[in-house]
Write an enzyme that holds these catalytic residues in place. Structure first.
Site, mmCIF file in Angstrom:
data_model
loop_
_atom_site.group_PDB
_atom_site.id
_atom_site.type_symbol
_atom_site.label_atom_id
_atom_site.label_comp_id
_atom_site.label_asym_id
_atom_site.label_seq_id
_atom_site.Cartn_x
_atom_site.Cartn_y
_atom_site.Cartn_z
ATOM 1 N N SER A 40 75.471 52.051 82.294
ATOM 2 C CA SER A 40 74.259 52.148 81.497
ATOM 3 C C SER A 40 73.358 50.590 81.751
ATOM 4 O O SER A 40 73.888 50.093 82.740
ATOM 5 C CB SER A 40 74.482 51.922 79.994
ATOM 6 O OG SER A 40 75.124 50.813 79.759
ATOM 7 N N LYS A 41 72.191 50.503 81.180
ATOM 8 C CA LYS A 41 71.459 49.317 81.641
ATOM 9 C C LYS A 41 72.037 48.130 81.529
ATOM 10 O O LYS A 41 71.812 46.986 82.214
ATOM 11 C CB LYS A 41 70.251 49.592 80.711
ATOM 12 C CG LYS A 41 69.391 50.802 81.033
ATOM 13 C CD LYS A 41 67.899 50.317 80.790
ATOM 14 C CE LYS A 41 67.006 51.259 81.192
ATOM 15 N NZ LYS A 41 66.694 52.266 80.087
ATOM 16 N N ARG A 42 73.097 48.117 80.450
ATOM 17 C CA ARG A 42 73.876 46.922 80.180
ATOM 18 C C ARG A 42 74.516 46.371 81.612
ATOM 19 O O ARG A 42 74.847 45.186 81.804
ATOM 20 C CB ARG A 42 74.967 47.390 79.235
ATOM 21 C CG ARG A 42 74.630 46.903 77.660
ATOM 22 C CD ARG A 42 75.883 47.320 76.876
ATOM 23 N NE ARG A 42 76.719 48.747 77.170
ATOM 24 C CZ ARG A 42 77.813 48.489 77.474
ATOM 25 N NH1 ARG A 42 78.373 47.311 77.887
ATOM 26 N NH2 ARG A 42 78.525 49.515 77.956
ATOM 27 N N HIS A 43 74.647 47.202 82.525
ATOM 28 C CA HIS A 43 75.607 46.883 83.562
ATOM 29 C C HIS A 43 74.733 46.585 84.794
ATOM 30 O O HIS A 43 75.035 46.188 85.861
ATOM 31 C CB HIS A 43 76.400 48.207 84.162
ATOM 32 C CG HIS A 43 77.711 48.573 83.212
ATOM 33 N ND1 HIS A 43 77.278 49.499 82.258
ATOM 34 C CD2 HIS A 43 78.792 47.958 82.791
ATOM 35 C CE1 HIS A 43 78.463 49.387 81.502
ATOM 36 N NE2 HIS A 43 79.193 48.633 81.894
ATOM 37 N N GLY A 44 73.431 46.194 84.306
ATOM 38 C CA GLY A 44 72.395 45.574 85.385
ATOM 39 C C GLY A 44 71.457 46.955 85.829
ATOM 40 O O GLY A 44 71.633 47.692 85.283
#
Ligand code: GLU
Length: 483
Positions: A253-257
């Site tokens: 997800s966006k959390r991973h960049g």
């Protein structure tokens, strides 16, 4: 075997993400490996979330990755249109066939009724599903709803007590019981077909032989199989490829960049590196080699080497790989690719004042330090920014021979500032003063750049040029004198 045809069928409800790109790539590789065809279809029946800009972005991303399709949207082919919203009369024809055969029926249930049913089933610990309230409506009841202006959906009548089996080319044999599935919607009340219905009609009419897609669609497959059967269609082969997880083993997800292909493009990842990296997300060739060019991947790619277990997205590996690809580029090519980043940076004016040779020297000086192309801007700062001395650099500059070395270098600076000439000059100073190379090198580096580490010093000096080099050395000498 008939000619293989695969497809990538994105919904234009967002940019092309890493996961979608990997699905597209596996389809592309499969087609190219077997000399088959690769088709692009746009599944835009979710009117609220679909946007033409996303379709454009998906197409641009696929082209940038070099995943050319042989047939489909923005290309050619005799099985179009390739955008689902342009195929409504086709779905309508098959929906009517299913209604006439009794394999589908109109359902007038309201949202509230459906919600109550869902709640009830959940309270009893059962899987929420449609229990078939409208399955046996009489003509009269139907007419009544029509008169009230209720817009129906069309539901597929799920055959009872059936087992649906998929021999998935990646997951092996998977079975589903029809009794766990309620009658599902194939046409929504706004007349749009649902995914499960349109995908079957399109895959058949477009001649798709192998459906290679994300694992999340495995649970949709039995519903699609029911439609294949009811319409007497020959079903394709299926291959469901596993999820991609972040390095913490959670769903990407966006959390991973960065998640979209365009973001990677903007940062300056090379398409050839991204292709190599994506190909190894769930697939592995024989042998240990990780750097494989497109042709090598195509020739080695088969589905039996695609793993069932989730793939882990390892950004460090991508960074390593991208660096490898950057260093393999010939210098003219790399110069061409990094130029836009510098042109859009604060150093634009200086770059424009560079001769072609100087620009190549700049690129060559930093090429081993780049993870992605955008790094050129932060790396090249040492050339363009004023000196900012680190405490380690100051310490070295205060060493006993530093002032003498700087002065010596200034006095003997050659007119021709080519890196090899400067290297020679540094050697001469070292010898004449009977110093260790480091005792000449370090004061110069610290005085000129303010840092103890950096790229090749003679190249940096050549980039600064005579005037700027003398200015920097002069400033450092005055600073030392002032202390
Ligand atoms: N439109 C679907 C998606 O984007 C395609 C699924 C499929 O390939 O069947 O997930």
């Amino acid at each position: 075997m008939n000619q293989i045809k695969v497809r990538f069928a994105p919904s234009p409800t967002g940019p092309l993400h890493i996961g979608g790109a990997r699905s597209a790539l596996f389809n592309y590789l499969y087609a190219r490996h077997y000399g088959g065809e690769f088709l692009l279809r746009i599944e835009d029946t979710d009117l609220e979330r679909s946007r033409p800009e996303y379709e454009e972005e998906i197409i641009t991303s696929l082209r940038w990755l070099g995943l050319e399709w042989d047939e489909g949207v923005a290309s050619q082919g005799n099985n179009g249109p390739y955008r689902q919203t342009e195929r409504l009369p086709i779905y309508d024809r098959y929906a009517r066939q299913l209604l006439e055969q009794g394999d589908a029926y109109y359902c007038y249930c309201s949202e509230a009724t459906l919600e109550a049913e869902r709640q009830d089933l959940m309270a009893q610990g059962e899987t929420p599903r449609y229990l078939g309230r409208c399955r046996h409506l009489s003509d009269e009841e139907r007419a009544q709803y029509q008169a009230q202006g209720v817009k129906p959906v069309v539901r597929f009548r799920v055959p009872p007590r059936q087992i649906y089996v998929v021999d998935d080319l990646v997951r092996g044999r998977v079975s589903f019981e029809s009794d766990a599935m309620g009658d599902f919607i194939i046409v929504k009340s706004d007349g749009m077909p649902t995914y499960n219905f349109a995908v079957v009609v399109d895959d058949v009419l477009m001649g798709v032989t192998h459906v290679i897609r994300a694992e999340e669609h495995l649970s949709n497959t039995p519903r699609q199989l029911m439609i294949y059967e009811a319409l007497h269609f020959k079903r394709p082969e299926f291959a469901h490829i596993s999820l991609i997880l972040g390095s913490d083993r959670q769903k990407m997800s966006k959390r991973h960049g960065a998640t979209s292909v365009m973001q990677y493009r903007e940062m300056g990842y090379l398409p050839e590196a991204l292709i190599n990296f994506l190909s190894l997300l769930g697939w592995s060739p024989e042998g240990e080699e990780q750097i494989l060019d497109r042709e090598e991947i195509i020739s080695a790619f088969t589905l039996d080497r695609v793993a069932k277990s989730p793939a882990v997205f390892d950004l460090e590996k991508l960074n390593w790989m991208n660096g490898q690809y950057i260093r393999k580029l010939d210098i003219e090519d790399l110069a061409h690719r990094v130029r836009p980043y510098l042109q859009q940076s604060a150093y634009r004016a200086q770059i424009e004042g560079f001769s072609p040779e100087q620009f190549l020297l700049l690129v060559n000086t930093f090429k081993d330090h780049l993870v992605c192309l955008q790094d050129i801007v932060k790396e090249a700062a040492v050339v363009f920014e004023p000196v900012n001395y680190s405490s380690e650099a100051l310490e070295i500059l205060q060493g006993e021979n530093s002032g003498m070395v700087l002065q010596c270098f200034m006095d003997s600076l050659p007119a021709d500032l080519r890196p090899d000439m400067i290297k020679q000059q540094i050697k001469t100073i070292t010898k004449q003063n009977q110093l260790k190379p480091k005792d000449v090198f370090m004061p110069l580096r610290c005085a000129l750049s303010g840092q103890v580490h950096g790229p090749d010093l003679p190249s940096l000096i050549a980039l600064w040029g005579r005037e700027e080099t003398l200015r920097r050395l002069g400033n450092s000498l005055s600073m030392l004198a002032g202390k």
